[in-house]
Scaffold this motif. Structure first.
Motif, short mmCIF file in Angstrom:
data_model
loop_
_atom_site.label_atom_id
_atom_site.label_comp_id
_atom_site.label_asym_id
_atom_site.label_seq_id
_atom_site.Cartn_x
_atom_site.Cartn_y
_atom_site.Cartn_z
N CYS A 1 42.13 -52.45 -64.23
CA CYS A 1 43.17 -51.86 -65.08
C CYS A 1 42.55 -51.06 -66.22
O CYS A 1 41.36 -51.18 -66.52
CB CYS A 1 44.08 -52.95 -65.64
SG CYS A 1 43.27 -54.06 -66.80
N LEU A 2 43.36 -50.25 -66.86
CA LEU A 2 42.92 -49.44 -67.99
C LEU A 2 42.57 -50.31 -69.20
O LEU A 2 43.07 -51.44 -69.34
CB LEU A 2 44.02 -48.44 -68.37
CG LEU A 2 44.29 -47.33 -67.37
CD1 LEU A 2 45.55 -46.57 -67.76
CD2 LEU A 2 43.10 -46.37 -67.28
N THR A 3 41.74 -49.75 -70.09
CA THR A 3 41.27 -50.47 -71.26
C THR A 3 41.21 -49.53 -72.46
O THR A 3 41.22 -48.30 -72.29
CB THR A 3 39.86 -51.03 -71.03
OG1 THR A 3 38.94 -49.92 -70.92
CG2 THR A 3 39.78 -51.86 -69.76
N CYS B 1 48.05 -45.14 -71.21
CA CYS B 1 46.84 -44.94 -72.01
C CYS B 1 47.16 -44.92 -73.50
O CYS B 1 46.49 -45.56 -74.32
CB CYS B 1 46.16 -43.63 -71.62
SG CYS B 1 45.51 -43.56 -69.94
N ASP C 1 41.67 -38.84 -68.05
CA ASP C 1 40.78 -39.99 -68.18
C ASP C 1 40.91 -40.59 -69.58
O ASP C 1 41.02 -39.86 -70.58
CB ASP C 1 39.32 -39.57 -67.96
CG ASP C 1 38.94 -39.53 -66.49
OD1 ASP C 1 39.65 -40.12 -65.66
OD2 ASP C 1 37.89 -38.91 -66.18
N LEU C 2 40.83 -41.91 -69.64
CA LEU C 2 40.82 -42.61 -70.93
C LEU C 2 39.36 -42.91 -71.25
O LEU C 2 38.71 -43.70 -70.57
CB LEU C 2 41.64 -43.91 -70.84
CG LEU C 2 42.15 -44.51 -72.15
CD1 LEU C 2 43.14 -45.63 -71.87
CD2 LEU C 2 41.04 -45.04 -73.03
N ASN D 1 38.18 -45.25 -68.43
CA ASN D 1 39.32 -45.89 -67.75
C ASN D 1 39.24 -47.41 -67.74
O ASN D 1 39.60 -48.05 -68.72
CB ASN D 1 39.48 -45.30 -66.34
CG ASN D 1 39.88 -43.84 -66.37
OD1 ASN D 1 40.55 -43.40 -67.30
ND2 ASN D 1 39.49 -43.09 -65.36
N ASP D 2 38.76 -48.03 -66.66
CA ASP D 2 38.72 -49.49 -66.60
C ASP D 2 37.47 -50.06 -67.25
O ASP D 2 37.33 -51.28 -67.35
CB ASP D 2 38.83 -49.98 -65.15
CG ASP D 2 37.69 -49.49 -64.27
OD1 ASP D 2 37.18 -48.39 -64.53
OD2 ASP D 2 37.33 -50.21 -63.32
#
Length: 260
Positions: free
Chosen positions: A233-235, A126, A95-96, A78-79
């Motif tokens: 934040c997301l990555t 995502c 989940d990323l 995620n982040d």
């Protein structure tokens, strides 16, 4: 150090790249909601050992980390985006996850990373992050040829990332690779064309665009390794090892899903 491989060494680079691509694709397919990051690390260790290779990360101890890394693969959720230290965490649907793997096989290293969403849920934010890093990577690869300059590759990456409205962090980027994982030249994820080292056949480069959804600053976890977006934040992160050839470029770490 900038290392130029001889034509006789290129088959070894191809073998290392195929191994990295195969392991990453196998891990992607195995990973589901409920998979633990430590399971992924153990799966990677087994496949690396079975191939007679060595992970570049187990003894990795650069000045910016709290080394040695002590695991076989980076797992960022995620982040988190870079140097994600595997730990006791079960992944959830949506989940990323970014997996970053580098190994040495018969004296030559290959390095690759992919981001994907775990489980059937596909959050649009995502997918957008993954897409922009993959397009930036493709743009850089399309620029690789003898006589091109490092700045040309950086510019190609930056055009995509900045063009989609993302900020670019310049602390970490791509790099030369050969008998060791990290070598010169550094490949920033944005830059000016026509500048920097001129590419030569036999040069291997690990190109790795990565972005954070609304930030360009990183923070480090208490583990001393995992780098996260400062805003939470997301990555996402995409990477391939490529070889500069007499006729252009060869991508060494293509995964079986792409080759098929």
């Amino acid at each position: 150090m900038i290392e130029i491989l001889s034509p006789a060494q290129l088959p070894g680079a191809r073998a290392a790249g195929r191994l990295v691509g195969r392991i990453l694709e196998t891990l992607r397919r195995r990973t589901v909601a409920g998979t633990n990051l430590l399971e992924i690390d153990e799966w990677a260790r087994t496949m690396i050992d079975d191939a007679g290779a060595v992970s570049c990360y187990v003894d990795y101890a650069p000045s910016f980390g709290r080394g040695p890394f002590g695991h076989h693969i980076c797992t960022a959720v995620n982040d988190a985006v870079l140097h994600g230290l595997p730990h006791d965490r079960a992944l959830a649907d949506g989940d990323l996850l970014t997996l970053d793997l580098a190994v040495v096989l018969d004296g030559i290293a290959a390095d690759s990373a992919l981001s994907f969403v775990v489980g059937p849920t596909r959050p649009p934010e995502c997918l957008a992050l993954i897409d922009v890093t993959e397009r930036a990577l493709a743009a850089a690869i399309a620029t690789v040829r003898p006589g091109a300059r490092i700045g040309d590759l950086s510019h190609a990456i930056g055009e995509v990332l900045l063009g989609d409205g993302y900020r670019v962090n310049l602390q970490f980027g791509g790099h030369g690779i050969g008998s060791t994982m990290h070598q010169d030249p550094h490949v920033a994820n944005t830059g000016r064309p026509g500048r920097g080292y001129r590419l030569r056949p036999g040069l291997l480069l690990a190109l790795e665009p990565w972005v954070m959804a609304d930030a360009d600053e990183l923070v480090t976890d208490p583990d001393g390794w995992t780098l996260r977006s400062a805003t939470g934040c997301l990555t996402a992160h995409s990477e391939h090892t490529v070889a500069v050839t007499e006729n252009g470029v060869e991508v060494l770490t293509l995964r079986p899903d792409v080759l098929e």
